[in-house]
Design a protein around this motif. Structure first.
Motif, PDB file in Angstrom:
ATOM      1  N   GLY A  70      43.647  35.512  69.991  1.00  0.00           N
ATOM      2  CA  GLY A  70      43.230  36.676  69.988  1.00  0.00           C
ATOM      3  C   GLY A  70      43.680  37.286  68.362  1.00  0.00           C
ATOM      4  O   GLY A  70      43.308  38.365  68.236  1.00  0.00           O
ATOM      5  N   ASP A  71      44.356  36.614  67.842  1.00  0.00           N
ATOM      6  CA  ASP A  71      44.948  36.913  66.513  1.00  0.00           C
ATOM      7  C   ASP A  71      43.986  36.307  65.664  1.00  0.00           C
ATOM      8  O   ASP A  71      44.037  35.087  65.227  1.00  0.00           O
ATOM      9  CB  ASP A  71      46.563  36.581  66.169  1.00  0.00           C
ATOM     10  CG  ASP A  71      46.668  36.938  64.729  1.00  0.00           C
ATOM     11  OD1 ASP A  71      46.286  37.777  64.187  1.00  0.00           O
ATOM     12  OD2 ASP A  71      48.099  36.662  64.523  1.00  0.00           O
ATOM     13  N   PRO A  72      43.342  37.213  64.653  1.00  0.00           N
ATOM     14  CA  PRO A  72      42.382  36.551  63.747  1.00  0.00           C
ATOM     15  C   PRO A  72      42.984  35.807  62.598  1.00  0.00           C
ATOM     16  O   PRO A  72      42.629  34.927  61.607  1.00  0.00           O
ATOM     17  CB  PRO A  72      41.623  37.618  63.132  1.00  0.00           C
ATOM     18  CG  PRO A  72      42.412  39.062  63.377  1.00  0.00           C
ATOM     19  CD  PRO A  72      43.298  38.495  64.567  1.00  0.00           C
ATOM     20  N   GLY A  73      44.522  36.042  62.153  1.00  0.00           N
ATOM     21  CA  GLY A  73      45.193  35.526  61.445  1.00  0.00           C
ATOM     22  C   GLY A  73      45.433  36.279  60.126  1.00  0.00           C
ATOM     23  O   GLY A  73      44.857  37.526  60.202  1.00  0.00           O
ATOM     24  N   HIS A  74      46.401  35.872  59.300  1.00  0.00           N
ATOM     25  CA  HIS A  74      46.789  36.594  58.095  1.00  0.00           C
ATOM     26  C   HIS A  74      46.658  35.776  56.830  1.00  0.00           C
ATOM     27  O   HIS A  74      47.377  34.647  56.579  1.00  0.00           O
ATOM     28  CB  HIS A  74      48.000  37.266  58.227  1.00  0.00           C
ATOM     29  CG  HIS A  74      48.730  38.058  57.189  1.00  0.00           C
ATOM     30  ND1 HIS A  74      50.153  38.202  57.118  1.00  0.00           N
ATOM     31  CD2 HIS A  74      48.173  38.545  56.262  1.00  0.00           C
ATOM     32  CE1 HIS A  74      50.157  39.019  56.072  1.00  0.00           C
ATOM     33  NE2 HIS A  74      49.055  39.058  55.291  1.00  0.00           N
ATOM     34  N   LEU A  75      45.515  36.220  55.957  1.00  0.00           N
ATOM     35  CA  LEU A  75      45.727  35.399  54.563  1.00  0.00           C
ATOM     36  C   LEU A  75      46.445  35.933  53.506  1.00  0.00           C
ATOM     37  O   LEU A  75      46.150  37.264  53.247  1.00  0.00           O
ATOM     38  CB  LEU A  75      44.066  35.705  54.288  1.00  0.00           C
ATOM     39  CG  LEU A  75      43.812  34.918  53.040  1.00  0.00           C
ATOM     40  CD1 LEU A  75      44.088  33.337  52.881  1.00  0.00           C
ATOM     41  CD2 LEU A  75      42.341  35.280  52.512  1.00  0.00           C
ATOM     42  N   LEU A  76      47.141  35.350  53.094  1.00  0.00           N
ATOM     43  CA  LEU A  76      47.662  35.654  51.700  1.00  0.00           C
ATOM     44  C   LEU A  76      47.085  35.216  50.429  1.00  0.00           C
ATOM     45  O   LEU A  76      46.988  33.696  50.360  1.00  0.00           O
ATOM     46  CB  LEU A  76      49.260  35.470  51.770  1.00  0.00           C
ATOM     47  CG  LEU A  76      50.042  35.438  50.476  1.00  0.00           C
ATOM     48  CD1 LEU A  76      50.054  37.180  50.221  1.00  0.00           C
ATOM     49  CD2 LEU A  76      51.588  34.719  50.442  1.00  0.00           C
ATOM     50  N   ILE A  77      46.771  36.053  49.807  1.00  0.00           N
ATOM     51  CA  ILE A  77      45.979  35.342  48.275  1.00  0.00           C
ATOM     52  C   ILE A  77      46.967  35.718  47.363  1.00  0.00           C
ATOM     53  O   ILE A  77      47.499  36.816  46.990  1.00  0.00           O
ATOM     54  CB  ILE A  77      44.750  36.314  48.176  1.00  0.00           C
ATOM     55  CG1 ILE A  77      43.552  36.326  49.101  1.00  0.00           C
ATOM     56  CG2 ILE A  77      44.019  35.787  46.835  1.00  0.00           C
ATOM     57  CD1 ILE A  77      42.527  37.051  49.218  1.00  0.00           C
ATOM     58  N   LEU A  78      47.259  34.720  46.381  1.00  0.00           N
ATOM     59  CA  LEU A  78      48.094  34.868  45.409  1.00  0.00           C
ATOM     60  C   LEU A  78      47.057  34.979  44.206  1.00  0.00           C
ATOM     61  O   LEU A  78      46.235  34.413  43.840  1.00  0.00           O
ATOM     62  CB  LEU A  78      48.727  33.536  45.024  1.00  0.00           C
ATOM     63  CG  LEU A  78      49.796  33.135  46.173  1.00  0.00           C
ATOM     64  CD1 LEU A  78      50.547  31.377  46.029  1.00  0.00           C
ATOM     65  CD2 LEU A  78      50.823  34.097  46.738  1.00  0.00           C
ATOM     66  N   GLY A  79      47.081  36.434  43.671  1.00  0.00           N
ATOM     67  CA  GLY A  79      45.884  36.775  43.000  1.00  0.00           C
ATOM     68  C   GLY A  79      46.285  37.142  41.563  1.00  0.00           C
ATOM     69  O   GLY A  79      46.997  36.311  40.977  1.00  0.00           O
ATOM     70  N   ARG A 111      40.170  39.117  43.562  1.00  0.00           N
ATOM     71  CA  ARG A 111      39.601  40.251  43.967  1.00  0.00           C
ATOM     72  C   ARG A 111      38.328  40.135  44.691  1.00  0.00           C
ATOM     73  O   ARG A 111      38.250  40.720  45.798  1.00  0.00           O
ATOM     74  CB  ARG A 111      39.406  41.236  42.860  1.00  0.00           C
ATOM     75  CG  ARG A 111      39.006  42.728  43.268  1.00  0.00           C
ATOM     76  CD  ARG A 111      39.192  43.581  42.050  1.00  0.00           C
ATOM     77  NE  ARG A 111      38.200  43.239  41.102  1.00  0.00           N
ATOM     78  CZ  ARG A 111      38.264  42.542  39.767  1.00  0.00           C
ATOM     79  NH1 ARG A 111      39.603  42.522  39.541  1.00  0.00           N
ATOM     80  NH2 ARG A 111      37.371  42.446  39.085  1.00  0.00           N
ATOM     81  N   ARG A 112      37.339  39.219  44.388  1.00  0.00           N
ATOM     82  CA  ARG A 112      36.196  39.113  44.913  1.00  0.00           C
ATOM     83  C   ARG A 112      36.316  38.559  46.396  1.00  0.00           C
ATOM     84  O   ARG A 112      35.541  38.731  47.360  1.00  0.00           O
ATOM     85  CB  ARG A 112      35.042  38.090  43.978  1.00  0.00           C
ATOM     86  CG  ARG A 112      34.668  38.768  42.885  1.00  0.00           C
ATOM     87  CD  ARG A 112      33.771  37.867  42.225  1.00  0.00           C
ATOM     88  NE  ARG A 112      32.436  37.715  43.205  1.00  0.00           N
ATOM     89  CZ  ARG A 112      32.108  36.181  43.227  1.00  0.00           C
ATOM     90  NH1 ARG A 112      32.595  35.412  42.323  1.00  0.00           N
ATOM     91  NH2 ARG A 112      31.174  35.965  44.110  1.00  0.00           N
ATOM     92  N   LEU A 113      37.300  37.638  46.456  1.00  0.00           N
ATOM     93  CA  LEU A 113      37.864  36.958  47.870  1.00  0.00           C
ATOM     94  C   LEU A 113      38.224  38.229  48.699  1.00  0.00           C
ATOM     95  O   LEU A 113      37.573  38.246  49.985  1.00  0.00           O
ATOM     96  CB  LEU A 113      38.614  35.716  47.787  1.00  0.00           C
ATOM     97  CG  LEU A 113      38.702  35.213  49.118  1.00  0.00           C
ATOM     98  CD1 LEU A 113      37.907  34.302  49.691  1.00  0.00           C
ATOM     99  CD2 LEU A 113      40.228  34.056  48.681  1.00  0.00           C
ATOM    100  N   ARG A 170      35.472  43.235  55.601  1.00  0.00           N
ATOM    101  CA  ARG A 170      34.844  43.571  57.027  1.00  0.00           C
ATOM    102  C   ARG A 170      35.019  42.544  58.137  1.00  0.00           C
ATOM    103  O   ARG A 170      34.242  42.433  58.886  1.00  0.00           O
ATOM    104  CB  ARG A 170      33.563  43.817  56.543  1.00  0.00           C
ATOM    105  CG  ARG A 170      33.175  45.299  55.995  1.00  0.00           C
ATOM    106  CD  ARG A 170      31.982  45.363  55.541  1.00  0.00           C
ATOM    107  NE  ARG A 170      31.622  46.876  54.858  1.00  0.00           N
ATOM    108  CZ  ARG A 170      31.779  46.794  53.665  1.00  0.00           C
ATOM    109  NH1 ARG A 170      32.074  45.804  52.931  1.00  0.00           N
ATOM    110  NH2 ARG A 170      31.591  48.115  52.925  1.00  0.00           N
ATOM    111  N   THR A 171      35.755  41.566  57.843  1.00  0.00           N
ATOM    112  CA  THR A 171      36.099  40.531  58.982  1.00  0.00           C
ATOM    113  C   THR A 171      37.344  40.603  59.399  1.00  0.00           C
ATOM    114  O   THR A 171      38.154  41.708  59.024  1.00  0.00           O
ATOM    115  CB  THR A 171      36.446  39.211  58.191  1.00  0.00           C
ATOM    116  OG1 THR A 171      37.623  38.975  57.397  1.00  0.00           O
ATOM    117  CG2 THR A 171      35.117  38.819  57.386  1.00  0.00           C
ATOM    118  N   PRO A 172      37.688  40.331  60.666  1.00  0.00           N
ATOM    119  CA  PRO A 172      38.938  40.757  61.386  1.00  0.00           C
ATOM    120  C   PRO A 172      40.151  39.937  60.711  1.00  0.00           C
ATOM    121  O   PRO A 172      41.484  40.454  60.980  1.00  0.00           O
ATOM    122  CB  PRO A 172      38.774  39.841  62.843  1.00  0.00           C
ATOM    123  CG  PRO A 172      37.384  39.508  62.979  1.00  0.00           C
ATOM    124  CD  PRO A 172      36.717  39.538  61.473  1.00  0.00           C
TER     125      PRO A 172
END
Length: 252
Positions: free
Chosen positions: A5-14, A20-22, A28-30
Motif C-alpha cells: 500500500g506504500d507507493p515508495g519514496h524516491l530520493l533524487i540526488l539532483g 528536475r525533469r524527472l 502526479r504519481t503516487p
C-alpha cells in the motif's frame, strides 16, 4: 521494497536539468519524491515535490538519511562530474539495499569542423593552455579555478552564477550570469572578448551546447575534459524516459 500500500519514496540526488525533469514527470504519481541539492548555487530553481539542500555527511550520512526516511528508490542525477557524490550514492545503496540508478545524459561528440582535444583532467587542460591560445573562455565551473591559478598567461574569462572564491588565475574576468545561453549570445561573447580557445567539461546535453557550435563557427580550438565513469555495477539511464522505465521496474 515499500510496504504493501506504500507507493515508495524516491530520493533524487539532483542539480541537473534531468533531475528536475524527472521530478516533474513523477509529480502526479503516487511515488513520493525528494530532490537533494548540494546548495552550491544561490537561489536554485527548485523542482516539484520535497527538497533538501546541503550535504549528507559522507556515505554513512547518506545511508542514514535513506534509512530514516524510508527511501525505496535512489537516482543519482547529479552532474556527470560529481564523482564523489556518485561514489557515495553507490556505497550507500550497497549498505542499505536500496536500488540505485544513475541518470546520465550522453556526452558530446565532435562533428565536422570541430577542433577538439580531449584531456583527462583540469590539470591536463591547464598544461596545454599556454600553447593553445592567449584568450581563454573557461567554462569548467568556479570550483575548479584553482587548477589554473598558477598560469600568469593566458587571460581568462569565466562565466558563473555566483562569484568564484579561492585561488584563481591572476588575469581573470568574471561574468556573472545564469543560463541557458542561446547561440546568438555565445557568438557575441566569443567575438566581443576575442576568445581563441574554449575549455569545457564533457557535460553533455543541449543547455550548454551552443558555445560549442559558436566555437566551431569561429574556428576556435576546444579542450574537452573527459567525464569520469559511473561507479562499477551501477545501472545507467541516458534519458528521463529511460529512467522512468527503470523506476517502473523498481516498483514492480
Amino acid at each position: 521494497m515499500p510496504a504493501e500500500g506504500d507507493p515508495g519514496h524516491l530520493l533524487i540526488l539532483g542539480g541537473t536539468t534531468e533531475a528536475r525533469r524527472l521530478a516533474e514527470a513523477l509529480e502526479r504519481t503516487p511515488l513520493r519524491v525528494t530532490t537533494s541539492l548540494a546548495g552550491r548555487v544561490g537561489a536554485p530553481v527548485l523542482p516539484p515535490g520535497g527538497t533538501r539542500i546541503g550535504g549528507f555527511g559522507g556515505v554513512e550520512g547518506l545511508a542514514a538519511w535513506v534509512t530514516a526516511h524510508r527511501v525505496t528508490h535512489l537516482v543519482d542525477a547529479t552532474h556527470p562530474f560529481a564523482e564523489r557524490m556518485s561514489f557515495h550514492a553507490a556505497r550507500a545503496a550497497e549498505l542499505t539495499g536500496v536500488p540505485l540508478l544513475a541518470l546520465r545524459r550522453p556526452g558530446w561528440v565532435p562533428g565536422p569542423g570541430d577542433d577538439w582535444t580531449f584531456v583527462e583532467s583540469l590539470d591536463a587542460a591547464a598544461a596545454l593552455l599556454p600553447e593553445r591560445g592567449r584568450r581563454v573562455f573557461l567554462t569548467t565551473g568556479r570550483m575548479g579555478l584553482h587548477r589554473f591559478a598558477h598560469l600568469t598567461e593566458p587571460w581568462f574569462l569565466v562565466r558563473s552564477v555566483d562569484p568564484p572564491a579561492g585561488e584563481r588565475p591572476p588575469c581573470l574576468e568574471v561574468l556573472l550570469a545564469r543560463g541557458p545561453f542561446g547561440l546568438a549570445d555565445e557568438r557575441e561573447l566569443l567575438a566581443r572578448h576575442r576568445i581563441d580557445v574554449l575549455v569545457t567539461k564533457d557535460s553533455g546535453g543541449d543547455a550548454t551546447a551552443p558555445k560549442l557550435v559558436a566555437a566551431r563557427e569561429a574556428g576556435i580550438a576546444v579542450l574537452v575534459v573527459r567525464r569520469p565513469p559511473v561507479p562499477e555495477g551501477v545501472p545507467e539511464a541516458d534519458s528521463v524516459e529511460a529512467a522512468l522505465a527503470r523506476l517502473t521496474g523498481f516498483r514492480a
